[in-house]
Structures are given as structure tokens and as C-alpha cells.
Design an enzyme around this catalytic site. Structure first.
Site, PDB file in Angstrom:
ATOM      1  N   ARG A  49       0.843  -1.194   0.000  1.00  0.00           N
ATOM      2  CA  ARG A  49       0.000   0.000   0.000  1.00  0.00           C
ATOM      3  C   ARG A  49       0.881   1.248   0.000  1.00  0.00           C
ATOM      4  O   ARG A  49       2.094   1.162   0.153  1.00  0.00           O
ATOM      5  CB  ARG A  49      -0.948  -0.001   1.208  1.00  0.00           C
ATOM      6  CG  ARG A  49      -0.181  -0.255   2.521  1.00  0.00           C
ATOM      7  CD  ARG A  49      -0.721   0.419   3.690  1.00  0.00           C
ATOM      8  NE  ARG A  49      -0.679   1.852   3.576  1.00  0.00           N
ATOM      9  CZ  ARG A  49       0.421   2.595   3.762  1.00  0.00           C
ATOM     10  NH1 ARG A  49       1.601   2.044   4.046  1.00  0.00           N
ATOM     11  NH2 ARG A  49       0.373   3.911   3.667  1.00  0.00           N
ATOM     12  N   ALA A  51       0.714   5.209  -2.118  1.00  0.00           N
ATOM     13  CA  ALA A  51       0.587   5.534  -3.545  1.00  0.00           C
ATOM     14  C   ALA A  51       1.845   5.197  -4.362  1.00  0.00           C
ATOM     15  O   ALA A  51       1.752   4.459  -5.350  1.00  0.00           O
ATOM     16  CB  ALA A  51       0.198   7.003  -3.691  1.00  0.00           C
ATOM     17  N   ARG A  86      -6.505  -0.511  -7.691  1.00  0.00           N
ATOM     18  CA  ARG A  86      -6.987   0.535  -6.771  1.00  0.00           C
ATOM     19  C   ARG A  86      -7.200   1.801  -7.600  1.00  0.00           C
ATOM     20  O   ARG A  86      -6.351   2.130  -8.439  1.00  0.00           O
ATOM     21  CB  ARG A  86      -5.984   0.811  -5.627  1.00  0.00           C
ATOM     22  CG  ARG A  86      -5.985  -0.264  -4.551  1.00  0.00           C
ATOM     23  CD  ARG A  86      -5.197   0.182  -3.323  1.00  0.00           C
ATOM     24  NE  ARG A  86      -6.029   0.900  -2.376  1.00  0.00           N
ATOM     25  CZ  ARG A  86      -5.559   1.470  -1.264  1.00  0.00           C
ATOM     26  NH1 ARG A  86      -4.270   1.424  -1.000  1.00  0.00           N
ATOM     27  NH2 ARG A  86      -6.367   2.086  -0.426  1.00  0.00           N
ATOM     28  N   GLN A 187      -3.225   2.544   9.717  1.00  0.00           N
ATOM     29  CA  GLN A 187      -1.874   2.667   9.128  1.00  0.00           C
ATOM     30  C   GLN A 187      -0.955   3.487  10.032  1.00  0.00           C
ATOM     31  O   GLN A 187       0.259   3.295  10.017  1.00  0.00           O
ATOM     32  CB  GLN A 187      -1.952   3.330   7.742  1.00  0.00           C
ATOM     33  CG  GLN A 187      -2.540   2.458   6.651  1.00  0.00           C
ATOM     34  CD  GLN A 187      -4.029   2.662   6.490  1.00  0.00           C
ATOM     35  OE1 GLN A 187      -4.713   3.048   7.439  1.00  0.00           O
ATOM     36  NE2 GLN A 187      -4.556   2.397   5.318  1.00  0.00           N
ATOM     37  N   ASP A 228      -2.526  10.893  -2.445  1.00  0.00           N
ATOM     38  CA  ASP A 228      -2.671   9.876  -3.496  1.00  0.00           C
ATOM     39  C   ASP A 228      -2.945  10.500  -4.853  1.00  0.00           C
ATOM     40  O   ASP A 228      -2.760   9.853  -5.883  1.00  0.00           O
ATOM     41  CB  ASP A 228      -3.784   8.894  -3.151  1.00  0.00           C
ATOM     42  CG  ASP A 228      -3.317   7.911  -2.100  1.00  0.00           C
ATOM     43  OD1 ASP A 228      -3.128   8.332  -0.950  1.00  0.00           O
ATOM     44  OD2 ASP A 228      -3.097   6.736  -2.448  1.00  0.00           O
ATOM     45  N   ASN A 238      -6.286  12.198   0.034  1.00  0.00           N
ATOM     46  CA  ASN A 238      -5.377  11.432   0.902  1.00  0.00           C
ATOM     47  C   ASN A 238      -6.245  10.591   1.835  1.00  0.00           C
ATOM     48  O   ASN A 238      -7.483  10.676   1.804  1.00  0.00           O
ATOM     49  CB  ASN A 238      -4.450  12.362   1.688  1.00  0.00           C
ATOM     50  CG  ASN A 238      -3.342  11.593   2.387  1.00  0.00           C
ATOM     51  OD1 ASN A 238      -2.696  10.740   1.774  1.00  0.00           O
ATOM     52  ND2 ASN A 238      -3.121  11.843   3.662  1.00  0.00           N
ATOM     53  N   LYS A 239      -5.602   9.791   2.650  1.00  0.00           N
ATOM     54  CA  LYS A 239      -6.318   8.885   3.556  1.00  0.00           C
ATOM     55  C   LYS A 239      -7.460   9.602   4.260  1.00  0.00           C
ATOM     56  O   LYS A 239      -7.282  10.716   4.751  1.00  0.00           O
ATOM     57  CB  LYS A 239      -5.317   8.314   4.568  1.00  0.00           C
ATOM     58  CG  LYS A 239      -5.893   7.372   5.606  1.00  0.00           C
ATOM     59  CD  LYS A 239      -6.678   6.221   5.011  1.00  0.00           C
ATOM     60  CE  LYS A 239      -5.882   5.436   3.989  1.00  0.00           C
ATOM     61  NZ  LYS A 239      -6.745   4.540   3.169  1.00  0.00           N
TER      62      LYS A 239
HETATM   63  O1  MRU Z   1      -4.871   3.160   1.747  1.00  0.00           O
HETATM   64  P1  MRU Z   1      -3.409   3.462   1.847  1.00  0.00           P
HETATM   65  O2  MRU Z   1      -2.794   2.968   3.090  1.00  0.00           O
HETATM   66  O3  MRU Z   1      -2.666   3.033   0.606  1.00  0.00           O
HETATM   67  O4  MRU Z   1      -3.346   5.056   1.883  1.00  0.00           O
HETATM   68  C1  MRU Z   1      -2.100   5.676   1.831  1.00  0.00           C
HETATM   69  C2  MRU Z   1      -2.170   7.133   2.001  1.00  0.00           C
HETATM   70  O5  MRU Z   1      -3.225   7.710   2.132  1.00  0.00           O
HETATM   71  C3  MRU Z   1      -0.877   7.876   1.937  1.00  0.00           C
HETATM   72  O6  MRU Z   1      -0.960   9.067   2.657  1.00  0.00           O
HETATM   73  C4  MRU Z   1      -0.552   8.190   0.464  1.00  0.00           C
HETATM   74  O7  MRU Z   1      -0.545   7.034  -0.305  1.00  0.00           O
HETATM   75  C5  MRU Z   1       0.728   8.897   0.302  1.00  0.00           C
HETATM   76  S1  MRU Z   1       2.056   7.893   0.900  1.00  0.00           S
HETATM   77  C6  MRU Z   1       3.459   8.223   0.282  1.00  0.00           C
END
Ligand code: MRU
Length: 341
Positions: A49, A51, A86, A187, A228, A238-239
């Protein structure tokens, strides 16, 4: 394929391995990844996981398949299957587009292997550049806050937002980091806390709903998050939970920075409303699971809303920390992101 090593991905003698992030921090288990089906399943399950990491993982898998003698036609079909794994992280799409271009070359096998290696090396460098620009924004003695996991696990290099925090720490700045646990998949609690421990970054884990109180008390000086996908007007996905933090930061006048490589900019999205948002399984909200087992605390048929990401409007962002520099609201309004066309 030469040997490559990141925190969550590695190639050894041509074989590809993925660190199963769903088992961290209790177990560190490397899984062989040999087929497109393997890679898609790992990305969907968030065993791989972040991005940049999913884009590089998908590219390395295509390179591995090319090295195994798969035909160009098959590899092009596989690229489209990987693209659908995804929907939100545009790095996945961008890296696959680079791989597809490599597959058009006469010696497509060598080109695919070279391209995946270059994408890996590029991400390592982009992370270093972001860390350099972002760490300059951090003052000695500051208390920082981050959301989700944006470190080495999520990239080929030192990470995005967490890379900034880590460099500030390495520079000898006496910083402390508040780590949002990041419901529903934790996470922050599972992965960022683990990385901070490994890196020696002083941190304290908080539940997501504690950030407001800390800001009200003046205990958060600056917030760094990843992304992302960044739209042309600076809105970014983002998350889920990032938007709430941005609103809180705005109210409490806490600087709020998004840290991402330019490969996360998607000019095809005019604004955040065009960014596709992944919806995930209801059980992730009904309970939790990991190496420690599974617990479902809600009624097993509880209706659930589970978007993996949310969109933060550009108006709430203090600065965009990219590998090319730090951009202000005025820079973004003047169209600075267009350079990444
Ligand atoms: O669902 P995830 O864990 O893949 O989400 C990740 C994020 O939201 C990160 O903040 C994003 O990918 C940037 S990480 C370099």
C-alpha cells in the site's frame, strides 16, 4: 532484474517479494509475488500500500513477468488488470503508462526491466528531494502531526511526509511527532508507529479524534500529510480523515502541508471532485483485523460507509511540498502545477 531493496518491496535474483503490511508490526513476513493475480490481490488487501509503492510494485511485477518470457500482448493486458487494482492513487496509473511505453519498444523485455528499475530509482530520489524541501520548514522544538503512513513502507525511498519528519529529526531538530492512529485500517498505529520506532523519531500515538484537543492546547505546530492524487487546482486526495485535520488546522491556525512527488499530480482532474474515491469493505469499519486476529464489534450486518480517501480543498493547504520545491496558495493559483503536464 538487478537487486532492489525498499522497506516494503525487494527483488532478489530476479524474484519479487512484498512485505505483508497487514501483519505489521507484530510479524515481518515477506511474500513472493509472481503473478498479476498475486499482485492485484496484495494491492487490494493493502499488503502492499501507499501511492508510490503500489505503482512501483505493479511495475516490478510487469518487469518480472517480462523476464519470465511473457508476450508483449499478455503484458499489455496485465497492465490494464493492474491499473484497476486501486482507483485513487494516480502513481499506479502513471507508472503503468511508463511501463506500457517501454513495452512498445522492439526489445520490450529489456525495456520493461530497465523502466521498472528507473521508476524505483526515481522514487528514491524524489523522496530525498521532498524531505530536503520539507525539513527546511520545520523549526527546532516543534511538535508535528501526521496521518496514515507515508514513510519507507509507502514508497521506494524515505517516504513523503514521514520522510520530511525523519530528515528534520536527523538534522538534530528536537521535534516530536503526534501519530494519528488512522481508522479504519490503522496505518498510523500499526505502520507509522513501527517506522518511527525504527528511525528513533520521538512520537506519541493518538486516536484520530484527539487531534482537535491538541491543536486547541497549542500542542501542534505543523501538520504534514501525504497524497494519493493532487488535482490541477491543488485540491488533493489522501487517507480519509485528512480533510478533518485540514479543517481543524485552519480553525486553529496550524500550518498544514501536503507532501508528494510530482508524479502524484494529475492535471486531468481539474479539481478534487474529479478524483475517484475508493470505497472499501464494510468489515473494515465493523471491526479490525491484523496479525493479532479479527474482531468485529458492530452488528455483523451493520450498514457502513467506508471511503478510503477524502479530498482536502486547496483553500485549506498552507503549502504543497513537492520534489521540485514548496508551493504556496498563490503559486498554485498561478498554475504552477501545469509544469507537470
Ligand atoms: O490506503 P493506503 O494505506 O494506501 O493510503 C495511503 C495514504 O493515504 C498515503 O498518505 C498516500 O498514499 C501517500 S504515501 C506516500
Amino acid at each position: 532484474m538487478k537487486n532492489l531493496t525498499a522497506l516494503s518491496l525487494k527483488t532478489i535474483q530476479g524474484e519479487l517479494y512484498v512485505l505483508d503490511q497487514t501483519l505489521l508490526p507484530q510479524q515481518q513476513k515477506w511474500l513472493p509475488c509472481q503473478t498479476v493475480t498475486d499482485m492485484v490481490a496484495m494491492i487490494k488487501a493493502l499488503q502492499l500500500r501507499g501511492a508510490p509503492a503500489i505503482g512501483i510494485g505493479a511495475s516490478l511485477l510487469l518487469a518480472y513477468r517480462a523476464s519470465m518470457g511473457d508476450s508483449r500482448e499478455q503484458l499489455l493486458l496485465d497492465a490494464e488488470v493492474l491499473r484497476a487494482a486501486r482507483p485513487t492513487a494516480v502513481n499506479l496509473m502513471n507508472n503503468l503508462d511508463s511501463m506500457i511505453a517501454a513495452l512498445q519498444q522492439a526489445d520490450f523485455k529489456t525495456a520493461a526491466i530497465d523502466c521498472a528499475g528507473q521508476l524505483f530509482a526515481q522514487d528514491v530520489q524524489l523522496c530525498l528531494n521532498m524531505a530536503h524541501h520539507g525539513a527546511a520548514l520545520v523549526q527546532d522544538g516543534e511538535q508535528l502531526l501526521t496521518h496514515c503512513n507515508t514513510g519507507g513502507l509507502a514508497t521506494a525511498g524515505v517516504g513523503t511526509a514521514l520522510g520530511v519528519v525523519n530528515l528534520a529529526h536527523q538534522q538534530g531538530k528536537n521535534i516530536r511527532l503526534w501519530v494519528d492512529e488512522t481508522r479504519p485500517l490503522l496505518q498510523g498505529g500499526r505502520l507509522t508507529a513501527w517506522e518511527c520506532r525504527q528511525l528513533g523519531i520521538p512520537y506519541q500515538l493518538i486516536c484520530d479524534n484527539m487531534a482537535a484537543m491538541l491543536m486547541a492546547r497549542g500542542q501542534v505546530d505543523c501538520i504534514f500529510v501525504g497524497s494519493d492524487r493532487i488535482a490541477a487546482n491543488g485540491d488533493f486526495a489522501n487517507k480519509v480523515g485528512t480533510y478533518s485535520l485540514a479543517v481543524l488546522a485552519h480553525y486553529h491556525k496550524v500550518p498544514f502541508y501536503v507532501v508528494a512527488p510530482h508524479t502524484t499530480v494529475d492535471l486531468a482532474c481539474a479539481d478534487g471532485s474529479a478524483i475517484p474515491i475508493e470505497q472499501r469493505h464494510a468489515d473494515e469499519v465493523r471491526g479490525v483485523s491484523g496479525a493479532f486476529g479479527t474482531a468485529i464489534w458492530a452488528p455483523e450486518d451493520a450498514a457502513v460507509f467506508n471511503p478510503a480517501f477524502d479530498v482536502t480543498p486547496a483553500a485549506l493547504v498552507t503549502g504543497w511540498v513537492l520534489d521540485t520545491g514548496v508551493y504556496s496558495q498563490a503559486d498554485i493559483a498561478a498554475g504552477v502545477l501545469k509544469q507537470f503536464a
